[in-house]
Design a protein around this motif. Structure first.
Motif, mmCIF file in Angstrom:
data_model
loop_
_atom_site.group_PDB
_atom_site.id
_atom_site.type_symbol
_atom_site.label_atom_id
_atom_site.label_comp_id
_atom_site.label_asym_id
_atom_site.label_seq_id
_atom_site.Cartn_x
_atom_site.Cartn_y
_atom_site.Cartn_z
ATOM 1 N N HIS A 1 31.624 -13.409 38.389
ATOM 2 C CA HIS A 1 30.664 -13.887 39.387
ATOM 3 C C HIS A 1 30.600 -15.409 39.459
ATOM 4 N N ARG A 2 31.143 -16.093 38.441
ATOM 5 C CA ARG A 2 31.127 -17.557 38.461
ATOM 6 C C ARG A 2 32.124 -18.126 39.465
ATOM 7 N N PHE A 3 33.099 -17.319 39.865
ATOM 8 C CA PHE A 3 34.061 -17.754 40.874
ATOM 9 C C PHE A 3 33.572 -17.340 42.255
ATOM 10 N N ALA A 4 33.830 -18.176 43.245
ATOM 11 C CA ALA A 4 33.626 -17.764 44.627
ATOM 12 C C ALA A 4 34.879 -17.072 45.150
ATOM 13 N N THR A 5 36.024 -17.463 44.617
ATOM 14 C CA THR A 5 37.296 -16.956 45.108
ATOM 15 C C THR A 5 37.579 -15.560 44.557
ATOM 16 N N GLN A 6 38.694 -14.989 44.990
ATOM 17 C CA GLN A 6 39.079 -13.649 44.561
ATOM 18 C C GLN A 6 39.701 -13.695 43.162
ATOM 19 N N THR A 7 39.450 -12.655 42.378
ATOM 20 C CA THR A 7 39.992 -12.578 41.023
ATOM 21 C C THR A 7 40.848 -11.320 40.889
ATOM 22 N N PHE A 8 41.945 -11.471 40.160
ATOM 23 C CA PHE A 8 42.902 -10.381 40.008
ATOM 24 C C PHE A 8 43.350 -10.262 38.549
ATOM 25 N N VAL A 9 43.987 -9.138 38.247
ATOM 26 C CA VAL A 9 44.625 -8.927 36.946
ATOM 27 C C VAL A 9 46.066 -8.515 37.191
ATOM 28 N N GLU B 1 38.955 -3.531 40.370
ATOM 29 C CA GLU B 1 39.653 -2.257 40.223
ATOM 30 C C GLU B 1 40.158 -2.073 38.800
ATOM 31 N N PHE B 2 40.717 -3.127 38.223
ATOM 32 C CA PHE B 2 41.244 -3.020 36.866
ATOM 33 C C PHE B 2 40.142 -2.681 35.870
ATOM 34 N N ALA B 3 38.996 -3.357 36.003
ATOM 35 C CA ALA B 3 37.891 -3.122 35.067
ATOM 36 C C ALA B 3 37.390 -1.686 35.183
ATOM 37 N N LEU C 1 31.916 8.425 34.826
ATOM 38 C CA LEU C 1 31.091 7.892 35.909
ATOM 39 C C LEU C 1 29.957 7.042 35.353
ATOM 40 N N ASP C 2 29.289 7.539 34.317
ATOM 41 C CA ASP C 2 28.180 6.769 33.741
ATOM 42 C C ASP C 2 28.672 5.482 33.090
ATOM 43 N N ALA C 3 29.919 5.484 32.574
ATOM 44 C CA ALA C 3 30.464 4.266 31.964
ATOM 45 C C ALA C 3 30.892 3.259 33.015
ATOM 46 N N ALA C 4 31.421 3.741 34.145
ATOM 47 C CA ALA C 4 31.950 2.842 35.167
ATOM 48 C C ALA C 4 30.896 2.403 36.178
ATOM 49 N N ALA C 5 29.865 3.215 36.370
ATOM 50 C CA ALA C 5 28.850 2.886 37.385
ATOM 51 C C ALA C 5 28.212 1.518 37.168
ATOM 52 N N PRO C 6 27.877 1.120 35.914
ATOM 53 C CA PRO C 6 27.301 -0.227 35.745
ATOM 54 C C PRO C 6 28.253 -1.338 36.159
ATOM 55 N N ILE C 7 29.561 -1.128 35.992
ATOM 56 C CA ILE C 7 30.537 -2.141 36.399
ATOM 57 C C ILE C 7 30.541 -2.273 37.911
ATOM 58 N N VAL C 8 30.551 -1.137 38.607
ATOM 59 C CA VAL C 8 30.508 -1.176 40.069
ATOM 60 C C VAL C 8 29.195 -1.793 40.533
ATOM 61 N N ALA C 9 28.102 -1.424 39.863
ATOM 62 C CA ALA C 9 26.787 -1.937 40.250
ATOM 63 C C ALA C 9 26.682 -3.442 40.088
ATOM 64 N N ALA C 10 27.506 -4.021 39.194
ATOM 65 C CA ALA C 10 27.443 -5.468 38.947
ATOM 66 C C ALA C 10 28.119 -6.279 40.046
ATOM 67 N N ILE C 11 28.839 -5.624 40.967
ATOM 68 C CA ILE C 11 29.485 -6.327 42.071
ATOM 69 C C ILE C 11 28.410 -6.785 43.041
ATOM 70 N N LYS C 12 28.330 -8.079 43.278
ATOM 71 C CA LYS C 12 27.227 -8.627 44.069
ATOM 72 C C LYS C 12 27.334 -8.285 45.555
ATOM 73 N N ASP C 13 28.541 -8.371 46.116
ATOM 74 C CA ASP C 13 28.701 -8.099 47.535
ATOM 75 C C ASP C 13 28.437 -6.614 47.788
ATOM 76 N N GLU C 14 27.441 -6.321 48.635
ATOM 77 C CA GLU C 14 27.023 -4.932 48.817
ATOM 78 C C GLU C 14 28.114 -4.066 49.429
ATOM 79 N N GLY C 15 28.802 -4.613 50.445
ATOM 80 C CA GLY C 15 29.863 -3.842 51.068
ATOM 81 C C GLY C 15 30.993 -3.551 50.104
ATOM 82 N N LEU C 16 31.378 -4.556 49.337
ATOM 83 C CA LEU C 16 32.448 -4.378 48.368
ATOM 84 C C LEU C 16 32.022 -3.411 47.271
ATOM 85 N N ARG C 17 30.768 -3.519 46.852
ATOM 86 C CA ARG C 17 30.259 -2.614 45.811
ATOM 87 C C ARG C 17 30.353 -1.160 46.268
#
Length: 630
Positions: free
Chosen positions: A337-345, A378-380, A400-416
């Protein structure tokens, strides 16, 4: 250390004259033309999303409208490197080739200069010493290490790789002979104090000089060559007045220009990986120096990337394909979240790092690894669900319960919500509403914990974006294409063939349909271009709102980089649109492959697999051709 006298005023004036503010500041951050003879960049003195740091070369001054910091080149170096006025003058003098004179005694001997300048001189001399010793007979193990990894002598010289002799005080004796004191060597981390005296910190190790963003050697990374010897495999310079590992990135001095030009940074895990990437044509690679990638490293890259929005660049992390690499990726995700740009792995399927990949498969494989990067989100998510058994209902729900918090942490609502839909597909639950609800609960819970709010019922999810526009990039690209189609139609020969779904937003679609109504960009009116073409569009518009939109497109400037021609930028816009248009096709082929039994449906499986390879190759080609433009 006390100075021998005051630096002469005429020498200070000469240093100012030979230290252009834009060049000095440009060593630390990317500057772009702001119009009116000014330059603009992200302020190095406070965190900001939009650039408010202005430089005026004609006046030799900088000022940040965000935090109020301002001054000249000397002030800038003082503040950013935490130097005294005299130390800043000495550093700039060294940069400009000015030999300073001091009052009360004329020229000052080298051992009477400021502390930082002395330590930099010591490190420069140490780097030269180590590089020379790499050619000595006792450095054969070091040369073998490099040869086994396909590094030649010229490569070692390019990166300044050297060898620390096995003797206890070889470097100490050498530097004492050049006038440096034991106290200075200890303070700089080049030597240590023992019961029997001072001894070299690095012995019988392969040495990499670590430079700051301006190119000064500020420390070393050292690899053990004899496994039987005590000590860690890698040993770095300790924290010193020069060496702050949380702010240093190995290779940043060599990569900074390409990072700014391509608006891309590749973060690898080791010194040899940086070498392998640069030698393979990935000149944007850097590595941390004995510590995890953190907030201070992000600040350095953001300034070089001009990181102000998600469309302006990309940061690509490469990690080993093992459990440690997975954990490193998840740590990087925590700071995403500290980056404005796109991040990849970018992770090689067989777990090879860039150095090993170059050895085994060649330099093209290193470039392909970076080009085939996966979004960090996606990688995370995938790395998390792969820790669970997905062949049982219980396992899928646990994933699902393990991954849901990661998805929930995505700030952009559409992307989330787009990733929530993907999560449902990856888990095979086939219940998007259930997954969206679970992710929504986690997002609401985490937001409530941050704000201290009382529990409340989760809101229903917002409408989903299309897969093509999931992260907003296509929206930006479509707008850029429309600007170019209105202003410079001759530069977009492939515009008329773009699929309609590219222009998803109604205001975009209306303009695209208007252009098609007039015969597209191949029409005589479009070929004539200029004011005639804009007038034709406005006259054909059905209402005032559409006419206003055409006017906006005709006035608003496209957004190429400062050193990029408009025709190259136009071609890159089309390439990136086509690249992103391929993604849904790739996802569809992958989905079909997952549902096919390779043994029972071998012919269909092989045909799909060949189609996937061709699509991936075309995406890489488009990405490489268009990188650095949008």
């Amino acid at each position: 250390m006390a100075m021998a006298g005051r630096i002469r005023d005429e020498d200070i004036a000469l240093v100012r004259e030979r230290s252009p503010i834009d060049e000095v500041v440009g060593d630390y951050l990317q500057l772009r033309n702001a119009g009116g003879g000014s330059l603009k960049g992200l302020c190095p003195f406070h965190d900001e999303r939009s650039p408010s740091f202005n430089v005026t070369p004609a006046r030799g001054l900088y000022y940040c409208f965000g935090c109020g910091e301002g001054g000249d080149a000397i002030t800038f170096v003082q503040k950013i490197d935490h130097l005294t006025f005299a130390e800043a003058i000495e550093r700039l003098a060294q940069r400009a080739g000015v030999e300073l004179r001091y009052e009360q005694g004329g020229y000052v001997p080298r051992n009477e200069q400021g502390q930082r300048a002395r330590l930099l001189d010591a490190h420069r001399a140490a780097a030269e010493f180590y590089a020379e010793r790499l050619l000595a007979p006792d450095a054969s193990a070091g040369r073998s290490f490099l040869t086994e990894r396909r590094f030649e002598r010229a490569d070692a010289e390019r990166f300044g790789v050297g060898f620390a002799p096995r003797e206890w005080d070889a470097l100490t004796r050498h530097l004492r002979g050049k006038g440096f004191t034991e106290e200075e060597l200890i303070r700089g981390g080049l030597a240590s104090q023992g019961r029997r005296g001072v001894y070299d910190r690095f012995r019988n190790r392969l040495m990499w000089p670590i430079r700051d963003v301006t190119g000064d050697v500020v420390g070393f990374g050292a690899r053990k060559l004899d496994p039987a010897e005590d000590g860690p495999k890698y040993l770095n310079t300790p924290e010193t007045p020069l060496f702050k590992k949380s702010t240093l990135l190995y290779g940043i001095d060599a990569a900074k220009r390409e990072i700014s030009r391509q608006r891309q940074a590749v973060v690898v895990e080791g010194y040899t990986d940086v070498m392998a990437c640069h030698l393979s044509g990935v000149g944007t690679a850097v590595a941390t120096c004995g510590t995890s990638f953190g907030a201070d490293h992000i600040k350095v890259l953001r300034r070089l990337l001009m990181d102000q929005d998600r469309f302006s660049g990309e940061v690509i992390f490469t990690f080993d394909g093992d459990e440690a690499g997975r954990k490193a990726a998840l740590r990087a995700f925590a700071d995403e979240h500290r980056f404005a740009t796109q991040t990849f792995v970018a992770v090689q399927a067989d777990g090879l790092d860039p150095c090993d990949l170059r050895v085994g498969q060649g330099e093209a494989a290193v470039r392909d690894l970076v080009a085939a990067r996966t979004p960090l989100y996606e990688f995370a998510i995938r790395s998390t669900i792969e820790q669970h058994r997905l062949d049982t209902t219980e396992g899928r729900l646990a994933a699902l319960d393990a991954a849901a918090p990661i998805v929930a942490a995505i700030k952009d609502e559409g992307l989330r919500q787009r990733y929530a839909v993907n999560l449902d597909r990856w888990l095979g639950l086939m219940d998007e509403r259930f997954v969206l609800r679970r992710v929504g609960q986690h997002a609401h819970q985490s937001g409530r914990e941050r704000s201290g709010e009382a529990p409340a019922r989760p809101r229903p999810p917002a409408p989903l974006r299309s897969q093509l526009n999931a992260d907003g990039r296509m929206v930006f690209l479509a707008w850029e294409a429309l600007k170019l189609a209105v202003q410079q139609p001759a530069l977009l020969p492939g515009f008329d063939e773009l699929p309609a779904e590219v222009f998803e937003l109604p205001e975009h679609a209306a303009v695209a349909q208007l252009i098609a109504k007039l015969g597209g960009l191949a029409s005589p009116a479009a070929q004539q271009g200029g004011a005639h073409w804009v007038s034709a569009l406005r006259e054909a518009a059905a209402d005032d709102a559409l006419r206003a939109r055409v006017a906006q497109l005709a006035v608003e400037a496209p957004r190429p980089s400062s050193d990029e021609s408009l025709d190259r930028y136009a071609a890159s816009v089309l390439d990136r649109i086509n690249e992103l248009s391929i993604n849904p096709r790739i996802a569809n082929v992958k989905s079909r492959l997952q549902r096919i039994d390779p043994a029972a449906q071998a012919e269909e499986y092989n045909a799909l697999f060949l189609e996937l390879i061709q699509l991936e190759q075309r995406r890489r080609m488009l990405n490489e051709r268009g990188r650095g433009a949008v």
